[in-house]
Write a protein that holds these residues in place. Structure first.
Motif, PDB file in Angstrom:
ATOM      1  N   ALA A 235      46.918  45.194 155.787  1.00 27.94           N
ATOM      2  CA  ALA A 235      46.676  45.708 157.134  1.00 27.94           C
ATOM      3  C   ALA A 235      46.995  47.191 157.255  1.00 27.94           C
ATOM      4  CB  ALA A 235      47.507  44.920 158.151  1.00 27.94           C
ATOM      5  N   ARG A 236      47.944  47.678 156.483  1.00 23.42           N
ATOM      6  CA  ARG A 236      48.480  49.021 156.707  1.00 23.42           C
ATOM      7  C   ARG A 236      48.008  50.065 155.699  1.00 23.42           C
ATOM      8  NH1 ARG A 236      52.990  49.257 160.214  1.00 23.42           N
ATOM      9  NH2 ARG A 236      53.578  47.214 161.051  1.00 23.42           N
ATOM     10  N   LEU A 237      47.572  49.666 154.508  1.00 20.50           N
ATOM     11  CA  LEU A 237      47.173  50.615 153.469  1.00 20.50           C
ATOM     12  C   LEU A 237      45.661  50.627 153.289  1.00 20.50           C
ATOM     13  CD1 LEU A 237      49.795  49.880 150.638  1.00 20.50           C
ATOM     14  CD2 LEU A 237      49.839  51.744 152.317  1.00 20.50           C
ATOM     15  N   PRO A 238      45.070  51.785 152.981  1.00 18.84           N
ATOM     16  CA  PRO A 238      43.645  51.819 152.613  1.00 18.84           C
ATOM     17  C   PRO A 238      43.394  50.925 151.412  1.00 18.84           C
ATOM     18  CG  PRO A 238      44.461  54.033 153.031  1.00 18.84           C
ATOM     19  CD  PRO A 238      45.666  53.131 153.017  1.00 18.84           C
ATOM     20  N   GLN A 239      42.277  50.242 151.400  1.00 16.65           N
ATOM     21  CA  GLN A 239      41.970  49.271 150.367  1.00 16.65           C
ATOM     22  C   GLN A 239      40.795  49.730 149.500  1.00 16.65           C
ATOM     23  OE1 GLN A 239      43.971  46.354 149.991  1.00 16.65           O
ATOM     24  NE2 GLN A 239      45.159  47.573 151.466  1.00 16.65           N
ATOM     25  N   GLY A 240      40.652  49.075 148.318  1.00 17.12           N
ATOM     26  CA  GLY A 240      39.492  49.271 147.456  1.00 17.12           C
ATOM     27  C   GLY A 240      39.491  50.564 146.666  1.00 17.12           C
ATOM     28  N   LEU A 241      40.667  51.143 146.386  1.00 14.72           N
ATOM     29  CA  LEU A 241      40.715  52.446 145.731  1.00 14.72           C
ATOM     30  C   LEU A 241      40.776  52.369 144.209  1.00 14.72           C
ATOM     31  CD1 LEU A 241      43.165  54.284 148.156  1.00 14.72           C
ATOM     32  CD2 LEU A 241      40.681  54.454 148.048  1.00 14.72           C
ATOM     33  N   ASN A 242      41.201  51.245 143.658  1.00 14.05           N
ATOM     34  CA  ASN A 242      41.273  51.036 142.200  1.00 14.05           C
ATOM     35  C   ASN A 242      42.058  52.156 141.515  1.00 14.05           C
ATOM     36  OD1 ASN A 242      40.817  49.634 139.799  1.00 14.05           O
ATOM     37  ND2 ASN A 242      38.969  50.802 139.335  1.00 14.05           N
ATOM     38  N   ILE A 243      43.288  52.369 141.965  1.00 11.99           N
ATOM     39  CA  ILE A 243      44.131  53.436 141.430  1.00 11.99           C
ATOM     40  C   ILE A 243      45.331  52.863 140.685  1.00 11.99           C
ATOM     41  CG2 ILE A 243      43.447  55.217 143.067  1.00 11.99           C
ATOM     42  CD1 ILE A 243      45.818  54.496 144.790  1.00 11.99           C
ATOM     43  N   GLU A 244      45.842  53.667 139.774  1.00 15.58           N
ATOM     44  CA  GLU A 244      47.009  53.326 138.952  1.00 15.58           C
ATOM     45  C   GLU A 244      48.126  54.307 139.327  1.00 15.58           C
ATOM     46  OE1 GLU A 244      48.235  53.146 134.193  1.00 15.58           O
ATOM     47  OE2 GLU A 244      46.197  53.668 134.818  1.00 15.58           O
ATOM     48  N   THR A 245      49.005  53.868 140.216  1.00 17.22           N
ATOM     49  CA  THR A 245      50.000  54.762 140.804  1.00 17.22           C
ATOM     50  C   THR A 245      51.284  54.777 139.989  1.00 17.22           C
ATOM     51  OG1 THR A 245      49.102  54.510 143.036  1.00 17.22           O
ATOM     52  CG2 THR A 245      51.413  55.177 142.853  1.00 17.22           C
ATOM     53  N   ARG A 246      51.796  55.985 139.756  1.00 23.09           N
ATOM     54  CA  ARG A 246      53.054  56.159 139.021  1.00 23.09           C
ATOM     55  C   ARG A 246      54.199  56.624 139.908  1.00 23.09           C
ATOM     56  NH1 ARG A 246      53.509  54.881 133.358  1.00 23.09           N
ATOM     57  NH2 ARG A 246      51.553  53.767 133.056  1.00 23.09           N
ATOM     58  N   LYS A 247      53.903  57.271 141.022  1.00 19.92           N
ATOM     59  CA  LYS A 247      54.975  57.754 141.889  1.00 19.92           C
ATOM     60  C   LYS A 247      54.464  57.830 143.318  1.00 19.92           C
ATOM     61  CE  LYS A 247      58.379  58.993 140.383  1.00 19.92           C
ATOM     62  NZ  LYS A 247      59.671  58.383 140.071  1.00 19.92           N
ATOM     63  N   ALA A 248      55.367  57.516 144.262  1.00 22.51           N
ATOM     64  CA  ALA A 248      55.069  57.615 145.688  1.00 22.51           C
ATOM     65  C   ALA A 248      56.069  58.571 146.323  1.00 22.51           C
ATOM     66  CB  ALA A 248      55.157  56.243 146.348  1.00 22.51           C
ATOM     67  N   ALA A 249      55.571  59.457 147.201  1.00 20.25           N
ATOM     68  CA  ALA A 249      56.437  60.399 147.907  1.00 20.25           C
ATOM     69  C   ALA A 249      56.089  60.367 149.386  1.00 20.25           C
ATOM     70  CB  ALA A 249      56.260  61.806 147.351  1.00 20.25           C
ATOM     71  N   PHE A 250      57.119  60.229 150.230  1.00 19.72           N
ATOM     72  CA  PHE A 250      56.926  60.210 151.679  1.00 19.72           C
ATOM     73  C   PHE A 250      57.407  61.529 152.281  1.00 19.72           C
ATOM     74  CE2 PHE A 250      56.877  55.635 150.915  1.00 19.72           C
ATOM     75  CZ  PHE A 250      55.920  55.198 151.815  1.00 19.72           C
ATOM     76  N   GLY A 251      56.666  62.017 153.274  1.00 17.15           N
ATOM     77  CA  GLY A 251      57.054  63.216 153.997  1.00 17.15           C
ATOM     78  C   GLY A 251      56.096  63.470 155.144  1.00 17.15           C
ATOM     79  N   ASP A 252      56.572  64.165 156.168  1.00 16.59           N
ATOM     80  CA  ASP A 252      55.734  64.501 157.323  1.00 16.59           C
ATOM     81  C   ASP A 252      54.958  65.767 156.997  1.00 16.59           C
ATOM     82  OD1 ASP A 252      54.577  64.935 159.747  1.00 16.59           O
ATOM     83  OD2 ASP A 252      56.446  65.350 160.829  1.00 16.59           O
ATOM     84  N   VAL A 253      53.728  65.619 156.538  1.00 14.22           N
ATOM     85  CA  VAL A 253      52.971  66.781 156.080  1.00 14.22           C
ATOM     86  C   VAL A 253      52.256  67.512 157.215  1.00 14.22           C
ATOM     87  CG1 VAL A 253      52.638  65.707 153.826  1.00 14.22           C
ATOM     88  CG2 VAL A 253      50.822  65.527 155.548  1.00 14.22           C
ATOM     89  N   ASP A 254      52.010  66.837 158.348  1.00 10.82           N
ATOM     90  CA  ASP A 254      51.233  67.450 159.427  1.00 10.82           C
ATOM     91  C   ASP A 254      52.053  67.717 160.683  1.00 10.82           C
ATOM     92  OD1 ASP A 254      51.594  64.797 159.975  1.00 10.82           O
ATOM     93  OD2 ASP A 254      49.458  64.318 160.222  1.00 10.82           O
ATOM     94  N   GLY A 255      53.371  67.542 160.586  1.00  9.21           N
ATOM     95  CA  GLY A 255      54.254  67.909 161.682  1.00  9.21           C
ATOM     96  C   GLY A 255      54.154  67.064 162.926  1.00  9.21           C
ATOM     97  N   ASP A 256      53.725  65.810 162.775  1.00 17.39           N
ATOM     98  CA  ASP A 256      53.583  64.956 163.957  1.00 17.39           C
ATOM     99  C   ASP A 256      54.736  63.979 164.119  1.00 17.39           C
ATOM    100  OD1 ASP A 256      53.037  63.248 161.879  1.00 17.39           O
ATOM    101  OD2 ASP A 256      51.136  62.512 162.678  1.00 17.39           O
ATOM    102  N   GLY A 257      55.765  64.110 163.254  1.00 21.97           N
ATOM    103  CA  GLY A 257      56.971  63.322 163.434  1.00 21.97           C
ATOM    104  C   GLY A 257      57.013  61.993 162.723  1.00 21.97           C
ATOM    105  N   ASP A 258      55.978  61.651 161.966  1.00 20.32           N
ATOM    106  CA  ASP A 258      56.023  60.408 161.189  1.00 20.32           C
ATOM    107  C   ASP A 258      55.849  60.724 159.710  1.00 20.32           C
ATOM    108  OD1 ASP A 258      53.187  60.658 160.695  1.00 20.32           O
ATOM    109  OD2 ASP A 258      52.834  59.753 162.658  1.00 20.32           O
ATOM    110  N   LEU A 259      56.097  59.725 158.871  1.00 27.14           N
ATOM    111  CA  LEU A 259      56.099  59.921 157.430  1.00 27.14           C
ATOM    112  C   LEU A 259      54.747  59.574 156.824  1.00 27.14           C
ATOM    113  CD1 LEU A 259      59.633  58.515 156.524  1.00 27.14           C
ATOM    114  CD2 LEU A 259      58.914  60.903 156.689  1.00 27.14           C
ATOM    115  N   ASP A 260      54.142  60.559 156.175  1.00 24.98           N
ATOM    116  CA  ASP A 260      52.890  60.375 155.463  1.00 24.98           C
ATOM    117  C   ASP A 260      53.198  60.065 153.999  1.00 24.98           C
ATOM    118  OD1 ASP A 260      51.423  61.226 157.866  1.00 24.98           O
ATOM    119  OD2 ASP A 260      52.338  63.168 157.411  1.00 24.98           O
TER     120      ASP A 260
END
Length: 482
Positions: A235-260
């Motif tokens: 429900a919450r993540l984009p689907q169908g990307l077929n990616i192999e992820t090695r690291k995840a980083a959270f941060g507010d990149v657009d200054g709207d107060g939530d974590l991207d």
């Protein structure tokens, strides 16, 4: 032999950045910073007020590098840590037994498949930099990631292991701090090969949710506030990307107060898409993929990534650790979450490393966060790890026209250097400052014509390294060569 001074030309277009980081890798020891490092953490292990470095090494003894307090590091592992060899992939640092001292947990990946038992290393610290194996044995698993966090609210750090299989959950026992009970039912047990774990409050309800960065489909588990998680990935993540992820980083990149969310991806499994990904949070923990419009296209194998304000403009930029020929990269944020490659502007050069782990931390006590990038050193490379010290420069501190067009790195015989600048400088002495801002010498400025100045300095009491010259309120970097 008398050495002849030479000019090192540095031509800077109007509006460009100063080089913001100085390569201080020579300050790292050969024995300890040339290992098969997989990940890195910084912590004050010996209680002396500065940050030391801990390295998780692949099929080599793990390492801790003691910060000497003068921007140099020494290998303090001998006699202070076990020389046991495992396929260590990650390290968690916390006071697990509640005695006031930091302890270490290293997780291992391939040992179980090789028939080894007691594969995860657990060491208790004495506060002075010595670590002894804990009597409590952690349960075995095949893990690439380990993090410490208080899941059940008892103020004791628990452990999460990112496994080949379901995520492992170990709850620290308040009746016997430093001993753990398995409570894997706190996290949905989905059979995935996990490479990274990250905790972040994605839905803004005040508790930490859990993200699994996997080779075969990422997962987002939402915390109910009691340390019990529900899988809401679809429900919450984009689907169908077929990616192999090695690291995840959270941060507010657009200054709207939530974590991207930024995902570092690779192409080790045939058919996967190696493009890194940027997901924006809608404020309630639902993410949209804005990669195509806000992130540079790439086919690098990115193993690690951190959000860091590298140019001190109060937004989060990205530092990327790549392997297989791609250099360490820096993506600059325009303040709205639109990223562009600014590697040369920020770092001054391309650093080719097998960069499997990186951190940002103030490693020299000057109030600026430095970069440490561990290098797995695929043969025939003989590189040390990369230590980049942040200078006092910012992207905007120097007005147009004040950027130096030439620097002379000091000659060890003639004791002078040259600086060409558009600024009018006084003929009397100027102050040479160390990294802590202390005046260490007076420098005489002698005009040579056409904006070129000759600076005379007594180097008898100055070691090689980075200093700063105060030029009428503007600060310029001066590197004294050996």
């Amino acid at each position: 032999m008398r050495f002849v001074p030479f000019l090192l030309l540095f031509v800077a277009p109007a509006g460009s950045y100063s080089q913001l980081y100085l390569d201080a890798s020579a300050n790292l020891p050969d024995n300890g910073a040339k290992g098969q490092s997989m990940d890195v953490r910084a912590a004050d292990l010996d209680g002396d007020g500065d940050l030391d470095i801990v390295l998780a090494n692949e099929f080599q003894a793990n390492t801790w590098l003691r910060n000497q307090g003068d921007e140099t590091f020494s290998n303090a592992s001998a006699g202070a840590m076990s020389s046991t060899v495992h396929d260590s992939e990650d390290v968690a640092i916390a006071d697990f037994n509640d005695d006031g001292d930091l302890d270490l947990v290293f997780c291992s990946e391939d040992d179980v498949n090789l028939g080894t038992v007691n594969v995860h290393e657990y060491y208790l610290g004495n506060g002075a930099g010595a670590f002894v194996p804990a009597t409590f044995l952690l349960p075995d698993s095949e893990a690439n990631a380990v993090i410490a966090t208080d899941l059940n609210g008892d103020d004791l750090p628990d452990l999460l292991f990112g496994n080949d299989g379901g995520t492992g959950v170990l709850i620290n026992q308040s009746s016997a701090p430093g001993e753990f009970a398995v409570e894997n039912n706190r996290v949905p047990q989905v059979d995935r090969t996990t490479q990274d774990l990250a905790l972040a409050d994605v839905d803004g309800d005040g508790d930490l949710d859990l993200f699994e960065g996997n080779e075969d489909g990422n997962l987002l588990h939402i915390n109910d506030g009691m340390g019990q998680f529900a899988n809401e990935s679809f429900a919450r993540l984009p689907q169908g990307l077929n990616i192999e992820t090695r690291k995840a980083a959270f941060g507010d990149v657009d200054g709207d107060g939530d974590l991207d969310l930024f995902l570092a991806n690779v192409l080790f499994i045939p058919g996967k898409n190696p493009q890194n990904r940027l997901f924006l949070n809608d404020g309630n923990g639902f993410f949209s993929d804005v990669t195509a419009t806000q992130l540079p296209a790439d086919s690098d194998h990115t193993i690690d990534a951190i959000f860091e304000d590298v140019d001190l403009d109060e937004d989060l930029d990205l530092v990327l650790g790549n392997v297989f020929g791609a250099p360490v990269k820096v993506y600059r944020n325009d303040g709205n979450g639109l990223f562009s490659d600014a590697t040369l502007a920020i770092l001054g050069q391309y650093y080719q490393r097998d960069a499997l782990g990186l951190i940002a931390a103030d490693l020299n006590g000057d109030g600026f966060r430095d970069l440490y990038i561990c290098d797995r050193k695929t043969p025939p490379s003989n590189n040390k790890d990369l230590l980049l010290l942040r200078t006092t420069a910012t992207a905007t501190e120097e007005p147009e026209g004040s950027e130096p067009t030439a620097l002379l790195y000091p000659n060890p015989v003639v004791d002078h250097f040259y600086l060409q600048t558009a600024l009018p400088l006084p003929a009397d002495s100027l102050s040479l400052l160390d990294l802590q801002g202390k005046v260490v010498a007076q420098v005489q400025a002698e005009p040579q014509g056409k904006g070129l100045y000759r600076f005379q300095v007594n180097r008898s009491k100055l070691r090689a390294g980075l200093y700063f010259l105060n030029l009428e309120g503007l600060v310029k970097r001066i590197f004294l060569a050996p």
